[in-house]
Scaffold this motif. Structure first.
Motif, PDB file in Angstrom:
ATOM      1  N   THR A 167       0.957  -1.661  -0.004  1.00  0.00           N
ATOM      2  CA  THR A 167      -0.050   0.032   0.006  1.00  0.00           C
ATOM      3  C   THR A 167       1.347   1.166  -0.243  1.00  0.00           C
ATOM      4  O   THR A 167       0.435   2.624  -0.653  1.00  0.00           O
ATOM      5  N   ARG A 168       1.801   1.426   1.126  1.00  0.00           N
ATOM      6  CA  ARG A 168       2.569   3.202   0.856  1.00  0.00           C
ATOM      7  C   ARG A 168       3.739   2.815  -0.359  1.00  0.00           C
ATOM      8  O   ARG A 168       3.824   3.692  -0.773  1.00  0.00           O
ATOM      9  N   CYS A 169       4.285   1.854  -0.586  1.00  0.00           N
ATOM     10  CA  CYS A 169       5.351   1.426  -2.015  1.00  0.00           C
ATOM     11  C   CYS A 169       4.252   2.297  -3.116  1.00  0.00           C
ATOM     12  O   CYS A 169       4.658   2.547  -3.754  1.00  0.00           O
ATOM     13  N   THR A 170       3.613   1.322  -3.004  1.00  0.00           N
ATOM     14  CA  THR A 170       2.835   1.753  -5.161  1.00  0.00           C
ATOM     15  C   THR A 170       1.995   3.074  -4.975  1.00  0.00           C
ATOM     16  O   THR A 170       1.757   3.813  -5.812  1.00  0.00           O
ATOM     17  N   ALA A 171       1.462   3.718  -2.776  1.00  0.00           N
ATOM     18  CA  ALA A 171       1.520   4.608  -2.653  1.00  0.00           C
ATOM     19  C   ALA A 171       1.947   6.198  -3.817  1.00  0.00           C
ATOM     20  O   ALA A 171       1.852   6.735  -4.136  1.00  0.00           O
ATOM     21  N   VAL A 172       3.018   5.781  -3.376  1.00  0.00           N
ATOM     22  CA  VAL A 172       4.459   6.657  -3.353  1.00  0.00           C
ATOM     23  C   VAL A 172       4.242   6.785  -5.445  1.00  0.00           C
ATOM     24  O   VAL A 172       4.949   7.700  -6.154  1.00  0.00           O
ATOM     25  N   GLU A 173       4.887   5.330  -5.834  1.00  0.00           N
ATOM     26  CA  GLU A 173       5.142   5.062  -7.569  1.00  0.00           C
ATOM     27  C   GLU A 173       3.499   5.657  -7.461  1.00  0.00           C
ATOM     28  O   GLU A 173       4.254   6.197  -9.446  1.00  0.00           O
ATOM     29  N   LEU A 174       2.628   5.358  -7.735  1.00  0.00           N
ATOM     30  CA  LEU A 174       1.678   5.618  -8.705  1.00  0.00           C
ATOM     31  C   LEU A 174       0.610   7.193  -8.877  1.00  0.00           C
ATOM     32  O   LEU A 174      -0.115   7.470  -9.248  1.00  0.00           O
ATOM     33  N   ALA A 175       1.435   7.804  -7.277  1.00  0.00           N
ATOM     34  CA  ALA A 175       0.642   9.528  -7.303  1.00  0.00           C
ATOM     35  C   ALA A 175       1.342  10.233  -8.486  1.00  0.00           C
ATOM     36  O   ALA A 175       0.163  11.024  -8.279  1.00  0.00           O
ATOM     37  N   PRO A 176       2.346   9.704  -8.618  1.00  0.00           N
ATOM     38  CA  PRO A 176       1.947  11.285 -10.240  1.00  0.00           C
ATOM     39  C   PRO A 176       1.493  10.884 -10.949  1.00  0.00           C
ATOM     40  O   PRO A 176       1.247  11.201 -12.380  1.00  0.00           O
ATOM     41  N   HIS A 177       0.882   9.301 -10.966  1.00  0.00           N
ATOM     42  CA  HIS A 177       0.111   9.080 -12.528  1.00  0.00           C
ATOM     43  C   HIS A 177      -1.654   9.565 -11.803  1.00  0.00           C
ATOM     44  O   HIS A 177      -2.562   8.932 -12.505  1.00  0.00           O
ATOM     45  N   GLY A 178      -2.129   9.858 -10.467  1.00  0.00           N
ATOM     46  CA  GLY A 178      -3.183  10.603 -10.182  1.00  0.00           C
ATOM     47  C   GLY A 178      -4.145   9.442  -9.867  1.00  0.00           C
ATOM     48  O   GLY A 178      -5.118   9.431  -9.129  1.00  0.00           O
ATOM     49  N   ILE A 179      -3.298   8.556  -8.851  1.00  0.00           N
ATOM     50  CA  ILE A 179      -3.920   6.893  -8.453  1.00  0.00           C
ATOM     51  C   ILE A 179      -3.092   7.431  -7.142  1.00  0.00           C
ATOM     52  O   ILE A 179      -2.466   7.124  -6.547  1.00  0.00           O
ATOM     53  N   ARG A 180      -4.385   6.513  -6.333  1.00  0.00           N
ATOM     54  CA  ARG A 180      -4.317   6.577  -5.381  1.00  0.00           C
ATOM     55  C   ARG A 180      -4.541   5.217  -4.645  1.00  0.00           C
ATOM     56  O   ARG A 180      -5.535   4.809  -4.620  1.00  0.00           O
ATOM     57  N   VAL A 181      -3.469   4.676  -3.293  1.00  0.00           N
ATOM     58  CA  VAL A 181      -3.698   3.874  -2.619  1.00  0.00           C
ATOM     59  C   VAL A 181      -3.661   4.237  -1.343  1.00  0.00           C
ATOM     60  O   VAL A 181      -2.618   4.826  -0.984  1.00  0.00           O
ATOM     61  N   ASN A 182      -4.524   3.510  -0.627  1.00  0.00           N
ATOM     62  CA  ASN A 182      -4.588   3.218   0.583  1.00  0.00           C
ATOM     63  C   ASN A 182      -5.337   1.986   1.073  1.00  0.00           C
ATOM     64  O   ASN A 182      -5.262   0.631   0.265  1.00  0.00           O
ATOM     65  N   ALA A 183      -4.833   1.874   2.361  1.00  0.00           N
ATOM     66  CA  ALA A 183      -5.744   0.749   2.707  1.00  0.00           C
ATOM     67  C   ALA A 183      -6.777   0.991   3.935  1.00  0.00           C
ATOM     68  O   ALA A 183      -6.688   2.011   4.946  1.00  0.00           O
ATOM     69  N   VAL A 184      -7.263  -0.068   4.686  1.00  0.00           N
ATOM     70  CA  VAL A 184      -8.498  -0.193   5.153  1.00  0.00           C
ATOM     71  C   VAL A 184      -8.222  -1.466   6.528  1.00  0.00           C
ATOM     72  O   VAL A 184      -8.199  -2.793   5.379  1.00  0.00           O
ATOM     73  N   ASN A 185      -7.703  -1.382   7.533  1.00  0.00           N
ATOM     74  CA  ASN A 185      -6.982  -2.403   8.600  1.00  0.00           C
ATOM     75  C   ASN A 185      -7.978  -3.165   9.638  1.00  0.00           C
ATOM     76  O   ASN A 185      -8.732  -2.728  10.443  1.00  0.00           O
TER      77      ASN A 185
END
Length: 258
Positions: A167-185
């Motif tokens: 979640t954290r790593c892909t959030a960083v890599e995909l943010a420049p493409h306008g894609i948000r990644v988050n998680a629910v626990n």
């Protein structure tokens, strides 16, 4: 409120439990829902329920542990609805394994579904979003077990920890493409996964004693799938537009007292 009007959500493990509740929530808010799962009978029943609620829905049969299946199912979803705006990585499995006495073969299926499944689905859908210029959202359904410890669940907890880090790593890599990644626990939630060896753990004396009577869960109850789905929908919506790489506990306060 119909925050997802005209959008498509792709939900893995979407035929039961949290996945079905999530698909239902998105449908009620205007989205078309694609439900991915391994069992055709359960998947088709889920789609019938979603359509009866007035939504557009599609079941795609596949195993998230298979990259080929994931690619095919995503292609089927795009062929049906034109695009994917939201991915919910919900598919999971859990077993009890003794760390010392257990076999490597008992770890692999759990990691294949939770860790590699999240990886395959996120990468495949992200590639589509980038190519189609979709400013999308990805929500991973993890667990408070990703950062807590219990006996007999080291394989499950480690896989969920991997999902949090993805979640954290892909959030960083995909943010420049306008894609948000988050998680629910989530913590304890009343779903089919609550049934272990034919017994619903939420109905056992030990659960009622420790988590309810002694309020190990401050709210003194398990959660409902719809309560997790509402947070998933929030994270996928524009209401969470400045959330990036967050892992949000939804556990009635259990992680405070664990």
């Amino acid at each position: 409120m119909r925050r997802f009007e005209g959008k498509t959500v792709f939900v893995t493990g979407g035929a039961t439990g949290i996945g079905l509740a999530t698909a239902r929530r998105f449908v009620l808010e205007g989205a078309a829902a694609v439900v991915m799962g391994r069992r055709a009978d359960v998947g088709e029943a889920a789609v019938a329920e979603l359509e009866a609620a007035g939504g557009r829905a599609l079941f795609v049969r596949g195993d998230v542990a298979s990259e080929a299946d994931v690619v095919r199912c995503v292609d089927e979803a795009i062929a049906a609805f034109g695009r994917i705006d939201v991915l919910v990585n919900n598919a999971a499995m859990s077993t009890s394994v003794d760390f010392v006495a257990g076999e490597t073969s008992e770890w692999k299926p759990v990691f294949d579904v939770i860790a590699f499944g999240t990886y395959f689905c996120t990468r495949t859908v992200a590639r589509h979003m980038i190519e189609a210029c979709v400013r999308g959202a990805i929500v991973n359904v993890s667990s408070i077990n990703s950062y807590r410890a219990l006996p007999m669940t080291s394989h499950y907890n480690a896989a969920k920890g991997a999902a949090d880090q993805l979640t954290r790593c892909t959030a960083v890599e995909l943010a420049p493409h306008g894609i948000r990644v988050n998680a629910v626990n989530p913590g304890f939630v009343d779903t089919p996964m609550s049934v272990v060896d034919g017994e619903n753990e939420l109905e056992t004396d030990w659960f009622k004693d420790i988590y309810v009577e002694r309020r190990k869960i401050p709210q003194a109850r398990a959660g409902g799938p719809e309560e997790i789905a509402s947070v998933v929908a929030f994270l996928a919506s524009d209401d969470a537009s400045y959330m990036c790489g967050a892992t949000v506990p939804v556990d009635g306060g259990l992680s405070l007292t664990f």
